[in-house]
Design an enzyme around this catalytic site. Structure first.
Site: not given
Ligand code: SUG
Length: 441
Positions: A245, A21, A138, A172, A24-25, A358, A364, A28
């Site tokens: 982040h 979801l 989120r 965030e 950029g991560n 994730n 985090c 994930s």
């Molecule tokens: O917002 N992952 C979160 C991870 C948050 C990490 N937090 C910090 N760096 N403080 C995000 O990207 C993945 C959920 C999914 O793909 O099912 C997710 O929301």
């Protein structure tokens, strides 16, 4: 010592899954559609809380909200009473159903921005709940965290509602905030790190989630004085490399700041302002791209470790096992531990793999607060990570949480009723949660 730092970890919910979801991560995206293990995830989170509490650090537990979120599904005309299985073949609805089932409140560093009382000119502890408006899954957390934090901290903090959920104010929380101070009970310098400012330089590939305007609004709400506040832009190239982040590329605690050379867009200007505003000796540990490329930082989550004070001015690092398993990251960690000119004595590697997959490391999973003893005692007892409460939680998790969850499980007709029944078991261990109204239960 009147004030001390508290770690508040999110209890990982039973719907933990990998839905891809977060654009950029990198983690994930990479693990999207993989099988998740909610029971193991939650037990890993509890083990971390127990470990940190065992270091003599005050530890709190933030329970998850109800998932799946039927109210959000209803916004899209969906419900588990109709043909939920059909949402699997509808790209928009598939994403909505997965968002409504996300266990993303586990990443408590994103819940809020926190300014300890010694920093604020009005002498209050300020908490601004993050709107998390950059992603659907989120964004649903904002009102839920507001309700929870009012229960947990309503008596001890000035809690601000989330900023309006519109593009110029996306926020965030503490993942983009650092605090440097001579000791937690002294006034600190607060550093707000943003990824985007109207008309300024921005990343090309991935979204910048934190805006400068959101930071400015929070600085004003928290009564932070200009002479002890910094606004710094995150390097857009870092965001484009998967650093969504600031806490994926920098960590701080009391006098120490550990950061990658590409953390900030204007490093020199940042350092000179920091030296000017910090009226105490700083310990700055800079890591070059040669020593540990950003690629390894993103893979290992080195910077997403918890840098913790353990008394007498000494510190330890709680890092994910992925850091130990990455050559460059582990070498950097060993260099820091061996260097006697800094106050860091040890690194402890912990397994939080389910969250890591994730994109969520040890840092985090927790929100930091600085509190006085009286405030700490005012947080209702069930939220304190005392051994008995952790044992009760482990027992409940072992009995009721699903062992594994493939992504398609959230599209099954019984998923909502099954998960809501587990939520009732969580409420039994956190009785004040019953005050939060879920009209559809
Ligand atoms: O917002 N992952 C979160 C991870 C948050 C990490 N937090 C910090 N760096 N403080 C995000 O990207 C993945 C959920 C999914 O793909 O099912 C997710 O929301």
């Amino acid at each position: 010592m009147p004030y001390f730092e508290v770690q508040c970890d999110g209890l990982i919910g039973p719907t933990h899954n990998y839905a891809g979801l977060s654009f950029g991560n990198v983690a994930s995206a990479k693990n999207a559609q993989g099988i998740a293990y909610p029971r193991q995830a939650a037990l890993q989170g509890i083990a971390k809380m127990r470990f940190v509490a065992g270091l003599g650090i005050k530890q709190l537990i933030a329970p998850p909200p109800l998932r799946p979120n039927l109210a959000m599904l209803a916004d899209f005309g969906l419900s588990y009473d109709t043909d939920i299985a059909a949402t699997l073949d509808h790209p928009l609805h598939r994403g909505v159903v997965r968002a409504a089932a996300s266990a993303s409140t586990m990443w408590t560093a994103n819940a809020a921005m926190v300014s300890p009382a010694p920093d604020c000119t009005d002498g209050a502890l300020h908490i601004t709940i993050a709107n998390l408006a950059s992603a659907l899954h989120r964004s649903q957390e904002a009102q839920e965290r507001l309700a929870l934090f009012r229960i947990m901290f309503g008596d001890v903090a000035n809690i601000h509602v989330p900023l309006p959920s519109c593009t110029p104010f996306t926020d965030e929380g503490a993942a983009n905030h650092m605090r440097l101070c001579s000791a937690h009970h002294h006034a600190g310098v607060e550093i707000f790190v943003y990824g985007r400012d109207d008309g300024g330089v921005a990343p090309a590939r991935y979204p910048a989630r934190q805006t400068r305007k959101a930071c400015e609004a929070i600085i004003a709400l928290h009564h932070l004085p200009e002479e002890r506040t910094l606004l710094v832009q995150q390097h857009p190239d870092a965001i484009d490399a998967g650093v969504f982040h600031n806490d994926v590329i920098a960590m701080s605690n009391e006098t120490v700041l550990i950061y990658h050379e590409q953390s900030f867009l204007h490093e020199d200007a940042f350092l000179s302002e920091l030296h000017q505003k910090a009226e105490f000796p700083l310990c700055l540990i800079r890591i070059s791209e040669d020593e540990m490329p950003i690629r390894d930082a993103v893979e290992s989550y080195f910077y997403n470790s918890q840098l913790l004070s353990v008394g007498a001015g000494r510190m330890v690092i709680v890092a994910p096992t992925e850091t130990r398993d990455n050559h460059a990251a582990n070498a950097a960690m060993q260099r820091i531990i061996a260097d006697k000119s800094n106050p860091i004595d040890a690194v402890h590697y912990l397994d939080v793999r389910e969250s890591m997959r994730n994109g969520g490391g040890p840092a985090c999973l927790r929100l930091r607060l600085v509190m006085e003893e009286s405030a700490w005692r005012n947080v209702p007892a069930c939220f304190h990570a005392m051994p008995e409460q952790l044992a009760r939680l482990e027992d409940m998790i072992a009995r009721h949480y699903p062992e594994e969850l493939p992504p398609e499980a959230v599209h099954r007709a019984h998923f909502a009723t099954d998960m809501h029944a587990i939520y009732q078991k969580i409420v039994e261990l956190f009785p004040p949660l019953a005050k939060i109204s879920h009209s559809y239960l």
